[in-house]
Design an enzyme around this catalytic site. Sequence first.
Site, mmCIF file in Angstrom:
data_model
loop_
_atom_site.group_PDB
_atom_site.id
_atom_site.type_symbol
_atom_site.label_atom_id
_atom_site.label_comp_id
_atom_site.label_asym_id
_atom_site.label_seq_id
_atom_site.Cartn_x
_atom_site.Cartn_y
_atom_site.Cartn_z
ATOM 1 C CB CYS A 292 -0.995 -0.011 1.155
ATOM 2 S SG CYS A 292 -0.262 -0.010 2.807
ATOM 3 C CG HIS B 108 -4.706 -0.223 3.750
ATOM 4 N ND1 HIS B 108 -3.775 -0.946 3.046
ATOM 5 C CD2 HIS B 108 -5.721 0.045 2.863
ATOM 6 C CE1 HIS B 108 -4.195 -1.131 1.804
ATOM 7 N NE2 HIS B 108 -5.378 -0.526 1.666
ATOM 8 C CG HIS C 40 -6.663 -0.009 -1.698
ATOM 9 N ND1 HIS C 40 -6.861 -0.714 -0.526
ATOM 10 C CD2 HIS C 40 -7.657 -0.404 -2.532
ATOM 11 C CE1 HIS C 40 -7.922 -1.488 -0.645
ATOM 12 N NE2 HIS C 40 -8.431 -1.314 -1.844
#
Length: 298
Positions: free
Chosen positions: A203, A255, A267
């Site tokens: 990520c 995240h 993402h």
Amino acid sequence: MSKKLKLLLTTIFMIAAAFLLSTGVSATEARSGTVTGSVVNIRSTPSVNGRWLLSVSKGSKVLIMDQVGNWFKVGYNGTVGYMSADYVTPRCADEGKYGSGVVTGSFVYIRAAADSASTARATLSEGLNVKITGVKDGWYRVEYDDFEGYMHPDYVEPIKVAETNTVSRKTKTEGQKIVEIAKKYIGIPYVWGGNTPKQGFDCSGLVVYVYKEWSGYQFQLRTRLYLDGTSIKYSNLVAGDLVFFDTAGYGNITHVGIYVGDGQFIHAPKPGTRVRIESMAPGSYYARTFVCARRIAG
């Protein structure tokens, strides 16, 4: 040196270390400072040759975060840099408007007093913003919603926060460019630690790569991307903003992705998946785990 003397010195050192740990003593102690020069520069490094960041007028208050030689590391309305100690009068206790800070630790307490043994009034998660309203005994005095109290400077970093909801045309245009770049990598496999299209992305690797391609932008820390840019509310998100989530449920950011618009973001989700666009609209999983957002392109 005799064995007995070595043993004695070792014992003394261990006792001293244990005492420091038990009393919660830390190398970081926040102070305030009043600027005494007519116009004093804040520079990127502790040197007269450091890149100019900002000029501060006489009488302004700054946060003193550290000292390097004859230079103070200071924070002023979100700008962090170095100011000559010759033009700042330090204070151990003071009140004022020192801007905002972001929580950098998991489950950080707001305490009733500037003491690690004091009663906890609230517990804040990593990535949340607080208002810094003063310093006392090495701690920041802060406000968060209806809570007031003290937080240790080891877990608060001064940042810039948007003061209005106005979004300029330039911000929208640059944000859209960021999204267009990110969309090129849809379908790239998730790889832990990956930071190139050939290697794959995790990520943060995707975000860092896209922003570097966009304008050569380099983040301060890959592990704390939320220290860069300006804080943005969920309701004010525009294309290109960074969005952060607590997907583990432990109170810290785990995240990150790039907001696309219309309640969606792009993402690299997790092992076994590929870069993709998903919903973070109200009621969705990512809306429930949303923590904060930052704007770089503006």
